[in-house]
Structure formats: C-alpha cells, structure tokens
Motif scaffolding. Structure first.
Motif, short mmCIF file in Angstrom:
data_model
loop_
_atom_site.label_atom_id
_atom_site.label_comp_id
_atom_site.label_asym_id
_atom_site.label_seq_id
_atom_site.Cartn_x
_atom_site.Cartn_y
_atom_site.Cartn_z
N THR A 33 0.85 -1.19 0.00
CA THR A 33 0.00 0.00 0.00
C THR A 33 0.88 1.24 0.00
O THR A 33 2.08 1.17 0.30
CB THR A 33 -0.90 0.02 1.25
OG1 THR A 33 -0.07 0.07 2.43
CG2 THR A 33 -1.78 -1.22 1.31
N VAL A 34 0.29 2.37 -0.34
CA VAL A 34 1.05 3.62 -0.38
C VAL A 34 1.65 3.94 0.98
O VAL A 34 2.83 4.28 1.11
CB VAL A 34 0.16 4.79 -0.85
CG1 VAL A 34 0.89 6.12 -0.70
CG2 VAL A 34 -0.25 4.59 -2.30
N SER A 35 0.84 3.83 2.02
CA SER A 35 1.32 4.18 3.36
C SER A 35 2.44 3.27 3.84
O SER A 35 3.43 3.73 4.41
CB SER A 35 0.16 4.16 4.36
OG SER A 35 -0.51 2.92 4.33
N SER A 36 2.31 1.96 3.60
CA SER A 36 3.37 1.04 4.03
C SER A 36 4.65 1.28 3.23
O SER A 36 5.76 1.15 3.76
CB SER A 36 2.91 -0.41 3.88
OG SER A 36 2.68 -0.74 2.52
N LEU A 37 4.50 1.64 1.95
CA LEU A 37 5.68 1.92 1.13
C LEU A 37 6.38 3.19 1.61
O LEU A 37 7.61 3.25 1.63
CB LEU A 37 5.26 2.08 -0.34
CG LEU A 37 6.39 2.33 -1.35
CD1 LEU A 37 7.45 1.22 -1.26
CD2 LEU A 37 5.83 2.41 -2.76
#
Length: 237
Positions: A33-37
């Motif tokens: 996901t964007v946040s985890s990346l």
C-alpha cells in the motif's frame, strides 16, 4: 487510506511530493500500500502512521504492557509463518471474535484471510511492526525480544577482554552482533519518531531512552556488560 495520508500531510508529517513518489513506485511494483511503502522508504515514521490510523478507525492502540507473557490458550488458529509474513499477531480469541494486531489497515488481505480461516469476526488492534515481531518472538521463538535474541547470540564473550583496552573495544564494536544491536536501537528510535537517543551506562545496568514529542521514554536496553561495546560502536559510526 487517502484520509490518513491527507491528515499526515496537514499535520506536516508527510510531503505531497513523497506521496506522489510512493504512488509511482507502487504503480510499477503493485506490491503493498502507499502508506506502508512510505514507511519502508523512510519517508514516514511508522508511529505517525499508526497514530493517524487510530484517529480515523474505530481501532485501539496496542499497549505492550498488557500483552500476556505466553500465548493465550486457543489462539493457535493461524500458522506462525502467516503471522510473520503479514506482520500480524493473534492476541485473543473466543467463539465469536478474534483480536488481531496489525500494522497496515490499508491492506485488507490479512484480515479477510483471518476471518475466512477462523470463521470469526476480526477486531483489529493497531501496533508497530517491531511490537508485533517482539511479541511473536517472545511467544513462539526463544522467549526473547529481537534485542534480547541479539544479546543472547553474543553470550558473555566481551567479558573476557578489558573494557579499557582500546584495541579490544574497536574489535568488539566491529563485530556483527554489536552492529545489529546498535542498528536496532537506531531503527526503533526512527520508528518511534524520536528526536534523540540517550544511552546512560550505570554500574549495574544500561539505560536507553528516546526523546519523543519532548519527553524521554525508557525503552528496552542491552545489559550493562555490553555498555562499552555499544558506546564504542556509536563513536565510530
């Protein structure tokens, strides 16, 4: 997830340019996901992300002091490999529901898989990745945290040398276990959004504290016998 990202941008914890960069990379890889990346790239502190999710979701924040020392009975419902791979941990379960520690609410797969496999409703509880890893290690590994496991591999070898011997300290500080130990202390400080790290050696113990939001918070520390090695490693960074 977009609501969380916008909250972080508004709070000054995240830059729009960094979000755009993560979105481009995610479009190429399609993994995560964007946040985890953003967290993996070091563009966002994991604690900031978890705190933002806690404001958006009806989910509580994991209190490490409340975790039982051993796995509660009846929670061996998922393979340990699955829990480690997806950074989740089953905290408790009854006939109808199951409490699960998670780090990335934006990824629906782990919770959907757990609900399907256990046939229970899933109650997510937000936790940092290292909190989940340490808990799983204590429950199913050596019974120690990640830091404790590193210390265990070091044994008591450094006691054979003179703490005042410069050559001995230099050699000790360059060994892999000491490097991993110091790296872990720094990694956890970054994850907790600490502005500085305080390492204080005493005669019978070593104290490590992180300054987070202006307050010094004590964290897990290596034993006193490793004080010279840890300090020497920091000096040569």
């Amino acid at each position: 997830e977009s609501v969380v990202v916008q909250k972080l941008i508004a709070a000054g914890r995240l830059k729009e340019s960094d979000v755009a960069r993560a979105q481009r990379l995610l479009a190429e890889s399609g993994d995560g996901t964007v946040s985890s990346l953003l967290v993996r790239l070091g563009l966002l502190a994991e604690r900031d992300l978890i705190d933002a999710w806690a404001e958006v979701l009806p989910a509580t924040r994991f209190d490490t002091s409340s975790a039982p020392p051993t796995p509660p009975e009846g929670i061996d419902l998922l393979p340990l490999r699955f829990q480690k791979a997806h950074r989740v941990a089953i905290l408790s379960a009854d006939a109808d529901r199951i409490q699960v520690l998670i780090t990335d609410p934006a990824d629906p797969y782990p919770l959907q898989a757990i609900a399907l496999a256990t046939r229970r409703s899933v109650v997510p509880i937000l936790a940092l990745g290292n909190e989940i890893e340490d808990l799983l290690e204590r429950w199913y590994g050596t019974g120690r945290s990640a830091l404790g496991s590193i210390v265990e591999t070091m044994g008591r070898e450094n006691e054979d040398g003179d703490a005042g011997d410069i050559e001995h300290l230099r050699d000790l500080a360059s060994e892999a276990p000491v490097i991993r130990l110091v790296n872990l202390l720094i990694q956890r400080a970054v994850e907790q959004r600490a502005s500085d790290i305080h390492i204080e050696p005493f005669e019978d113990h070593l104290t490590v504290r992180y300054r987070v939001d202006g307050l010094l918070r004590p964290v897990e520390a290596p034993p006193a016998r490793l004080a010279a090695a840890v300090i020497s490693r920091i000096k040569i960074l």
